[in-house]
Design an enzyme around this catalytic site. Structure first.
Site, mmCIF file in Angstrom:
data_model
loop_
_atom_site.group_PDB
_atom_site.id
_atom_site.type_symbol
_atom_site.label_atom_id
_atom_site.label_comp_id
_atom_site.label_asym_id
_atom_site.label_seq_id
_atom_site.Cartn_x
_atom_site.Cartn_y
_atom_site.Cartn_z
ATOM 1 N N ARG A 209 0.852 -1.188 0.000
ATOM 2 C CA ARG A 209 0.000 0.000 0.000
ATOM 3 C C ARG A 209 0.890 1.240 0.000
ATOM 4 O O ARG A 209 2.033 1.195 0.469
ATOM 5 C CB ARG A 209 -0.913 0.009 1.233
ATOM 6 C CG ARG A 209 -1.809 -1.219 1.353
ATOM 7 C CD ARG A 209 -2.553 -1.220 2.675
ATOM 8 N NE ARG A 209 -3.456 -2.363 2.809
ATOM 9 C CZ ARG A 209 -3.127 -3.521 3.366
ATOM 10 N NH1 ARG A 209 -1.900 -3.702 3.857
ATOM 11 N NH2 ARG A 209 -4.014 -4.498 3.450
ATOM 12 N N LYS A 235 -1.511 -2.934 7.907
ATOM 13 C CA LYS A 235 -2.625 -2.476 8.729
ATOM 14 C C LYS A 235 -2.623 -3.205 10.063
ATOM 15 O O LYS A 235 -2.357 -4.403 10.128
ATOM 16 C CB LYS A 235 -3.952 -2.727 8.006
ATOM 17 C CG LYS A 235 -4.215 -1.775 6.852
ATOM 18 C CD LYS A 235 -5.602 -2.002 6.279
ATOM 19 C CE LYS A 235 -5.939 -0.983 5.206
ATOM 20 N NZ LYS A 235 -7.299 -1.197 4.647
ATOM 21 N N ARG A 312 -1.294 -1.962 -6.931
ATOM 22 C CA ARG A 312 -1.492 -3.122 -6.048
ATOM 23 C C ARG A 312 -2.475 -4.095 -6.707
ATOM 24 O O ARG A 312 -2.256 -5.311 -6.697
ATOM 25 C CB ARG A 312 -2.018 -2.605 -4.705
ATOM 26 C CG ARG A 312 -2.340 -3.642 -3.651
ATOM 27 C CD ARG A 312 -2.679 -2.880 -2.364
ATOM 28 N NE ARG A 312 -3.350 -3.700 -1.369
ATOM 29 C CZ ARG A 312 -2.734 -4.487 -0.493
ATOM 30 N NH1 ARG A 312 -1.418 -4.578 -0.528
ATOM 31 N NH2 ARG A 312 -3.418 -5.179 0.398
#
Length: 363
Positions: A209, A235, A312
């Site tokens: 990301r 994350k 991505r």
């Protein structure tokens, strides 16, 4: 007058936003910091809450006066877009003394309210009101009552936008062609060409990301003999380690050999990717880099709006098209659920293509 510092772990511009919230809402942000939420997540919450509290101020309402109808009117007001206020620090030279002073200014810019943006704002307020009820600031959760009474909107799963293999190659070649043109007017070659190529290969090799890329440090790259791996903090603080292929390694080493070593602010010395001023590159900076080479590559309309996140998508699609296991792709991308990874199967299902091709024999 300087703004109150809510937490030294927050960027200055976010501190200025959060410091204007009620104290109990500031506590919510301190809880997020304690829970190791990413700075990007916290910043998103700050911007979402700023919109909400600006709306409340316009209605002369405090947080304890919020009811489901207030929330409904807020979402109606920002349904099709809104103005966001951002705080920018500028350096100005005093014309008389020559002294350089820093000054904070507010800038407003218009933003579209996308489907994902609407979902995020609902999630932000949901988290806030749950916290306020849990800490006994409020007796009831108006967000819960609002959602119970709302009609559920139909959601349509969109097919991810991605580059084909040929388009990805054109994007990479665009770095060379763009800087060849620039060199004709420059006295020396810029190190940014090597940086940009390394960034593109990093996206297309690992599918990280943009928030993960800008947070990479020099020690995120782990050499092991002839192998190089990158340690990515995803994350929720989840860590994954991915091997870099040969082309990504060559591009990265070329960049590191040219990466500036002087005039780098102390807080950015460990950053892997730098901007032209020697600071850590930003999400906006990376997005501008991608857009520049998309224009140079003259990609077709479908690919013209390619963003870092769509690179991505590109990696995921290329891996699955190459026959890679869905579970492996999930681990590479750092998806917590394989259902998230499955959205890419919609665009690479060759069996469906073959079945439609066979219609030519009977129609």
């Amino acid at each position: 007058m300087s703004a109150k510092i809510v937490s030294r772990r927050l960027p200055e511009n976010i501190n200025r936003i959060v410091s204007r919230f009620p104290e109990e809402v500031q506590e919510f942000f301190l809880e997020m910091i304690s829970a190791d939420r990413s700075i990007q997540t916290i910043s998103n919450y700050a911007y979402d809450f700023a919109l909400f509290f600006e709306f409340l101020a316009g209605k002369n309402k405090s947080i304890d006066q919020v009811d489901p109808m207030t929330i409904k009117r807020f979402f109606r007001q920002i349904e099709n877009g809104y103005e966001r206020t951002v705080h920018v620090k500028l350096k100005k030279r005093d014309p008389k003394t020559g002294e350089i002073k820093e000054e904070w200014i507010e800038r407003k810019h218009y933003r579209e309210n996308s489907h994902s943006g609407k979902q995020r704002k609902r999630a932000s307020l949901r988290s806030l009101f749950r916290y306020l009820v849990k800490t006994h600031v409020l007796e009831r959760d108006p967000m819960e009552e609002y959602e119970d009474a709302s009609l559920k909107t139909r959601t349509r799963q969109k097919v991810p936008v991605f580059l084909t293999r040929e388009e990805a190659i054109r994007l990479i070649r665009a770095v060379h062609s763009y800087h060849e043109k620039q060199q004709r007017n420059a006295k020396k070659q810029s190190w940014t060409a090597a940086r940009d190529l390394a960034i593109l290969f990093m996206f297309l090799n690992t599918g990280l990301r943009v928030s993960e890329l800008v947070n990479l440090n020099l020690n995120s790259i782990q050499p092991d003999g002839n192998l190089f791996r990158v340690v990515i903090i995803g994350k929720g603080g989840k860590e994954r380690m991915l091997k870099l292929n040969g082309k990504a390694v060559d591009a990265l080493l070329d960049y590191l050999n040219q990466r500036p070593q002087e005039n780098i602010p102390e807080e950015h010395k460990n950053a892997l990717f730098l901007n032209k001023n020697g600071g850590r590159i930003s999400r906006k900076g990376v997005s501008e880099i991608i857009r520049k080479y998309v224009r140079e590559a003259n990609l077709p309309p479908k690919a013209a709006n390619i963003s870092p996140h769509k690179l991505r998508h590109t990696l995921a699609t290329l891996l699955l098209s190459n026959g890679e296991n869905l579970r492996v792709v999930q681990e590479i991308l750092g998806h917590s659920s394989i259902q998230t990874t499955q959205i890419y199967t919609h665009v690479i299902n060759s069996e469906k293509d073959k079945a439609l091709d066979r219609l030519a024999n009977i129609l």
